[in-house]
Design an enzyme around this catalytic site. Sequence first.
Site, short mmCIF file in Angstrom:
data_model
loop_
_atom_site.label_atom_id
_atom_site.label_comp_id
_atom_site.label_asym_id
_atom_site.label_seq_id
_atom_site.Cartn_x
_atom_site.Cartn_y
_atom_site.Cartn_z
N HIS A 169 6.30 2.82 -0.16
CA HIS A 169 4.60 2.49 -0.11
C HIS A 169 4.43 0.69 0.48
O HIS A 169 3.37 0.49 0.24
CB HIS A 169 4.06 2.56 -1.35
CG HIS A 169 3.82 4.01 -1.65
ND1 HIS A 169 5.22 4.73 -2.09
CD2 HIS A 169 2.85 4.77 -2.10
CE1 HIS A 169 4.83 5.85 -2.80
NE2 HIS A 169 3.30 5.95 -2.71
N GLY A 218 5.69 6.61 4.66
CA GLY A 218 6.00 7.52 3.75
C GLY A 218 4.88 8.05 3.11
O GLY A 218 4.74 9.33 2.82
N HIS A 219 3.82 7.37 3.08
CA HIS A 219 2.55 8.12 2.53
C HIS A 219 1.53 7.42 3.44
O HIS A 219 1.07 6.29 3.41
CB HIS A 219 2.22 7.51 0.93
CG HIS A 219 1.08 7.92 0.49
ND1 HIS A 219 -0.16 8.17 1.08
CD2 HIS A 219 0.87 8.46 -0.76
CE1 HIS A 219 -0.94 8.72 -0.16
NE2 HIS A 219 -0.35 8.81 -0.98
N HIS A 279 2.62 17.16 0.09
CA HIS A 279 1.90 16.29 -0.95
C HIS A 279 0.38 16.26 -0.31
O HIS A 279 -0.01 15.86 0.58
CB HIS A 279 2.40 14.83 -0.89
CG HIS A 279 1.90 13.84 -1.91
ND1 HIS A 279 0.60 13.26 -1.64
CD2 HIS A 279 2.02 13.55 -3.01
CE1 HIS A 279 0.48 12.34 -2.74
NE2 HIS A 279 1.20 12.76 -3.52
N GLU A 331 3.00 17.34 -6.12
CA GLU A 331 1.56 17.13 -6.27
C GLU A 331 1.19 17.71 -4.62
O GLU A 331 0.40 17.06 -4.03
CB GLU A 331 1.28 15.47 -6.01
CG GLU A 331 1.91 14.65 -7.34
CD GLU A 331 1.56 13.32 -7.28
OE1 GLU A 331 1.73 12.67 -6.28
OE2 GLU A 331 1.02 12.82 -8.43
N CYS A 349 -7.64 11.94 -6.30
CA CYS A 349 -7.54 11.36 -4.99
C CYS A 349 -7.61 12.53 -3.90
O CYS A 349 -7.91 12.24 -2.74
CB CYS A 349 -6.08 10.62 -4.77
SG CYS A 349 -6.09 9.42 -5.95
N CYS A 415 -3.73 5.74 -9.44
CA CYS A 415 -4.26 5.90 -7.87
C CYS A 415 -5.81 6.40 -8.01
O CYS A 415 -6.77 5.96 -7.50
CB CYS A 415 -3.57 6.94 -7.21
SG CYS A 415 -2.89 8.46 -8.00
N CYS A 416 -5.56 7.40 -9.17
CA CYS A 416 -7.01 7.78 -9.25
C CYS A 416 -8.28 7.08 -9.66
O CYS A 416 -9.34 7.33 -8.81
CB CYS A 416 -7.03 9.42 -10.17
SG CYS A 416 -5.92 10.67 -9.45
O1 FUB Z 1 1.76 7.78 -4.03
C1 FUB Z 1 0.64 6.94 -4.19
C2 FUB Z 1 -0.48 8.00 -4.91
O2 FUB Z 1 0.10 8.27 -6.20
C3 FUB Z 1 -0.46 9.31 -4.28
O3 FUB Z 1 -1.57 9.24 -3.41
C4 FUB Z 1 -0.81 10.16 -5.42
O4 FUB Z 1 -0.58 11.69 -5.28
C5 FUB Z 1 0.26 9.42 -6.41
O5 FUB Z 1 1.45 10.16 -6.15
ZN ZN Z 2 -4.67 10.00 -7.53
#
Ligand code: FUB
Ligand code: ZN
Length: 660
Positions: A169, A218-219, A279, A331, A349, A415-416
């Site tokens: 990340h 990666g994200h 994801h 997820e 999220c 994260c949420c």
């Molecule tokens: O990986 C970062 C955040 O944490 C993701 O967006 C969520 O789904 C959780 O995995």
């Molecule tokens: Zn989240």
Amino acid sequence: MHKQLIAMSIVVTALRASATQGAELPRDYPIRPVPAHQVHFADAFWRPRLEINRTATIPASFQMCEETGRIENFKVAGGLSDEKWSGMFGFNDSDVFKVMEGAAYSLMTHPDEKLSAYLDELVGWVAAAQEDDGYLYTAWSARDRIAPQQLRCCWPREDKKWLSEIDSHELYNVGHMYEAAVAHWEATGDDRYLNVAKKNADLLVETFGPGKIELPPGHPELELALVKLYRATGDDDYLELAKFFVDIRGRPTDDRPQLWGENRVDHKPLIEQDEAVGHAVRAIYLYAAATDVAALTGDEALSATVDRMWENVVGKKTYVTGGIGALREGEAFGKNYELPNDTAYAETCANLATCLWNHRMFLWHGDGKYVDMLERSLYNGTIAGVALDGKTFFYPNPLASGGDYVRSKWFDCACCPTSICRFIPSAPGFAYATRDDAAYVNLFVAGTAELELAHGRVEIEQKTAYPWEGRVTLKLTPQGAGQHVALKIRIPGWARGEAFASDLYRFADESDEHYSLTVNGAAVQSEVEHGYVTVDRAWKAGDMVTLDLPMPVRRVVANDRVEADRNRVALMRGPIVYCVESPDLESGKVQALSLSDEAPLATQFRKDLLGGVQVITGTAPPDDNSETGATVPFLAVPYYAWANRGASEMAVWLSHTGAK
Ligand code: FUB
Ligand code: ZN
């Protein structure tokens, strides 16, 4: 927001548009959103939510970032603290950035010296943690002072920066940093944070790209942020890098000979994809970024791709609440039509990410169906993620519960809550949009907005008790008398017999009530085109438009291919999806409730309940299977408001008897 900055960014945008007309980067969205700070929500539904986010959620999230070491980590990395780096996830930095972004939005509408000073201090620590070349990732910079047994995942496994991006990340984090930095600059005019972002982005431009390191994040998230930074600075390099990151995904490179697979949405090039997999948050952020890149570069293949992915997500993979991501494992999205209710993941999220994506799809195509989806998620799956008091949160948002699921104050992976901090204040930015002399009214929320149109400004004052009542009045005050404005008012699908923007859900019953529209009391006959009625005329100050959207209680059924919803019915009224919750049932047994198709359903506003909600009432047979013909009363509440009275059984999809 700083007036000078608004002017400057308008000039940058205009210059860029004229300099590039017909050239390589010719475009932008044809429709422009009216920024959140130009829209004032003054209603009973959203105003309290914005206030609670500002006064409870943001401060509590900062406090948790302090208590959990997330903020200290910046000082550790910057050599300002002798503590150890602490936490479980390398992406803990992103939480701090996300709350800072929310706080910056809050400053735009509520100047606050204390908050401003705190943000200044944080910006200083973030800047201190930045390495000389611009690199910023505290878990790496403080790697000698880390307690590895504490880390669960997401930090550099390789002994080199960037190459662990499948998990680390490093790029995701800085994406959130750019978004916070742009918001801070817009709110304060201070460019210190923006300069940290630019220095990092310049490093990325030097480091990634064809012939440099060839890896996607990666994200996904950085892609969206690079576009935002491009818009703020006018630096084409940032847009080009965003496009590179979108395009490289799913293509093996020397730096990543083995693709990272579906969960990282790296199984094949995006333009070859036709089904949303992996994801859910990653996927939707990527589609949203691809929509930005398609609009800004005119990439037609990418544009066709996001259309295709939208058809798949909305046609086969979205809950009636607007939630997405069916599976806890990874997820992730499930298979087509795989939408279990009690185990639904529907991460907060992911749900709010669909609002971001649908908003972009609207700006690109101008069709109300995207706003219908935005609205569905916004009023249901997304705000279910935060308790009414703004202090506890859901991560997954299931559509059924046996009574053992409650919101939490915080999560190791936070994260949420931190997404909520930045998302809620951005909601006013979804309400209105413009295109030349067209003014789009997308959300129905009492308050005011200032719209800049091609031939002058227009102020719109909206009055409504939406989402509980369907009457909306709009008072227009144009800058010039007789100013021509094509007022485009969204007529939601649910007000036109469509329960959803695809055949995934449909109304089980008929309704012969229709919307109506008047201008200064005179009926307007106008066809709905692409989800809007248009009133195109010369306006004078004080002209009044009245829209009446019928809001009967509707039964909804799912496409038969959704196994989990077979022989079940859900209840909707207006944009709100309802659920039955045990505190409202005498027996408390939600799963035992079976609703007769013939049972009349009524509705009333209960100001004493759940902060004031419209409830649905009716009767159902008792759950003891007795055949006396006696019935018991039941009450349904908005899904978003469930789990605000302690642990409860809950169901959105109810058993029913009858032929529907
Ligand atoms: O990986 C970062 C955040 O944490 C993701 O967006 C969520 O789904 C959780 O995995
Ligand atoms: Zn989240």
